[in-house]
Design a protein around this motif. Structure first.
Motif, PDB file in Angstrom:
ATOM      1  N   PHE A   9       0.835  -1.197   0.000  1.00 21.02           N
ATOM      2  CA  PHE A   9       0.000   0.000   0.000  1.00 21.02           C
ATOM      3  C   PHE A   9       0.872   1.251   0.000  1.00 21.02           C
ATOM      4  O   PHE A   9       1.970   1.277   0.580  1.00 21.02           O
ATOM      5  N   ASP A  10       0.361   2.283  -0.640  1.00 19.04           N
ATOM      6  CA  ASP A  10       1.065   3.558  -0.733  1.00 19.04           C
ATOM      7  C   ASP A  10       1.174   4.216   0.643  1.00 19.04           C
ATOM      8  O   ASP A  10       0.198   4.248   1.407  1.00 19.04           O
ATOM      9  N   SER A  12       1.422   7.358   1.555  1.00 17.02           N
ATOM     10  CA  SER A  12       0.573   8.533   1.782  1.00 17.02           C
ATOM     11  C   SER A  12      -0.867   8.122   2.065  1.00 17.02           C
ATOM     12  O   SER A  12      -1.556   8.744   2.875  1.00 17.02           O
ATOM     13  N   GLN A  13      -1.330   7.048   1.404  1.00 17.61           N
ATOM     14  CA  GLN A  13      -2.688   6.569   1.672  1.00 17.61           C
ATOM     15  C   GLN A  13      -2.779   5.936   3.063  1.00 17.61           C
ATOM     16  O   GLN A  13      -3.773   6.101   3.771  1.00 17.61           O
ATOM     17  N   GLU A  16      -3.089   8.711   5.469  1.00 15.89           N
ATOM     18  CA  GLU A  16      -4.460   9.237   5.458  1.00 15.89           C
ATOM     19  C   GLU A  16      -5.404   8.334   6.241  1.00 15.89           C
ATOM     20  O   GLU A  16      -6.286   8.812   6.973  1.00 15.89           O
ATOM     21  N   GLN A  17      -5.206   7.017   6.129  1.00 11.53           N
ATOM     22  CA  GLN A  17      -6.064   6.070   6.839  1.00 11.53           C
ATOM     23  C   GLN A  17      -5.878   6.179   8.351  1.00 11.53           C
ATOM     24  O   GLN A  17      -6.849   6.186   9.114  1.00 11.53           O
ATOM     25  N   ILE A 353     -10.091   3.038   3.459  1.00 12.20           N
ATOM     26  CA  ILE A 353      -9.748   3.571   2.138  1.00 12.20           C
ATOM     27  C   ILE A 353      -8.544   2.898   1.513  1.00 12.20           C
ATOM     28  O   ILE A 353      -8.213   3.186   0.368  1.00 12.20           O
ATOM     29  N   LEU A 354      -7.888   2.000   2.244  1.00  9.07           N
ATOM     30  CA  LEU A 354      -6.668   1.384   1.728  1.00  9.07           C
ATOM     31  C   LEU A 354      -6.957   0.575   0.472  1.00  9.07           C
ATOM     32  O   LEU A 354      -7.821  -0.299   0.456  1.00  9.07           O
ATOM     33  N   THR A 355      -6.205   0.878  -0.587  1.00 13.89           N
ATOM     34  CA  THR A 355      -6.334   0.185  -1.861  1.00 13.89           C
ATOM     35  C   THR A 355      -4.976  -0.373  -2.231  1.00 13.89           C
ATOM     36  O   THR A 355      -4.003   0.388  -2.354  1.00 13.89           O
TER      37      THR A 355
END
Length: 358
Positions: A9-10, A12-13, A16-17, A353-355
């Motif tokens: 996972f990125d 920055s994401q 955010e999570q 939101i983790l993608t």
């Protein structure tokens, strides 16, 4: 998907999570952002035991009314080169960052600055904090107590001390920093948790049951440690033959530095808050000699270590390799941890939101 499957996972994401969860729990924006930064930087450095996986513990502390997410660290004693900070029973990340900045300021005035923190909680990997000082040309030492007794005294079988880590950082003339970050137990307790989440067996000699038998099943070992039915060996191993008594002595030193100045808890304290203690010491080397001399010495010293042995692994090198890999390819998270994170988001009332990348 199997529980030990891993996706990336990125960063920055992931940041955010974590912020979304902390804000949903009632943590104000700035400290939530700072806390998430420490946690993500830790995961980027390959220290999976102290990053996003810690949300499980923080949720447990919050549910038990042991943790105040809106706490504001407060200086309660102040002197030119020393201060004591009350963490307000909040997460340790804001308190630790505040302590480091305060110690840096005092070092800029007095040449040396020391700050003790009490009434705090877990603050993540200490290397992040001391590196911040080294990036400004300063030398830093940091210690902390930890919440769960897991290390027995030499010759004993009752868990009494925590993993009680210590970290040190110094600037390098060629750029970057020397960072030493380690527990005074043979391994950090949260690393046992990380092995359990990945479904991996532990090396023999990390964890023992109360009869002194080694435990290699990571899930069982973590359960024994959290219920005080197991122990971690001290740094050096379980016996004096390999220096275990020295590791336990280092753990005692950390306990005193971290807790005695700030009124933090003794081991086995059962109060309503963890009341962990932290200690930061920052030195401005320009007070002792020519500007840059300390950084050049560190470079020369490390150069000697690798001059004829290119395979030598310096402290901080594995973390640097991990940061480069994970910065490019994402932070790996096992499916078992993702399942925990989905539950945390659901209970917090915030979106997951983790993608995964790729």
């Amino acid at each position: 998907m199997s529980p030990d499957a891993v996706r990336r996972f990125d960063a920055s994401q992931l940041h955010e999570q974590i912020v979304a969860v902390l804000r949903a729990w009632g943590m104000p924006g700035e400290p939530a952002d700072a806390t998430a930064t420490v946690m993500v930087e830790t995961d980027l450095s390959g220290i999976d035991s102290h990053g996003v996986s810690m949300l499980m513990l923080y949720e447990e502390l919050r549910a038990g009314n042991r943790l105040k997410l809106d706490a504001v660290p407060e200086v309660v004693r102040d002197a030119p080169a020393f201060a004591v900070v009350d963490g307000g029973a909040g997460l340790g990340h804001p308190a630790g960052l505040h302590a480091v900045e305060l110690a840096i300021h005092k070092a800029s005035v007095c040449g040396i600055g020391a700050v003790a923190v009490g009434n705090s909680h877990h603050l993540g990997a200490l290397g992040h904090y001391v590196r911040k000082a080294a990036q400004r040309g300063l030398v830093a030492l940091m210690t902390t107590t930890t919440r769960t007794p897991v290390v027995a005294a030499s010759g004993g079988t009752t868990p009494i001390l925590g993993t009680n880590p210590i970290a040190f950082a110094a600037p390098r003339a060629g750029g970057g920093e020397l960072v030493v970050d380690m527990s005074t137990s043979v391994v950090a307790m949260n690393k046992v948790k990380a092995y359990a989440l990945k479904g991996q067996d532990l090396p023999s000699g990390w964890v023992f049951d109360r009869q002194g038998r080694p435990v290699t099943d990571a899930a069982l070992a973590y359960s024994l440690l959290t219920t005080r039915e197991g122990t971690l060996g001290p740094l050096g191993g379980a016996g004096p033959e390999t220096g275990g008594h020295k590791g336990f002595g280092l753990g005692l030193m950390v306990q005193v530095l971290s807790a005695a100045f700030s009124g933090a808890a003794l081991p086995l304290d059962d109060a309503d808050s963890d009341n962990l203690g932290h200690f930061v010491l920052v030195i401005d080397p320009t007070g002792a000699g020519e500007s840059g001399a300390t950084a050049r010495y560190v470079d020369d010293l490390l150069g000697l270590l690798v001059r004829d042995e290119p395979d030598v692994v310096l402290p901080g090198s594995p973390e640097a390799v991990a940061r480069a890999d994970r910065g490019r390819n994402g932070i790996p998270i096992p499916e078992s941890l993702l399942e925990h994170l989905r539950g945390i988001c659901d209970r917090a009332g915030t979106d997951m939101i983790l993608t995964p990348l790729g």
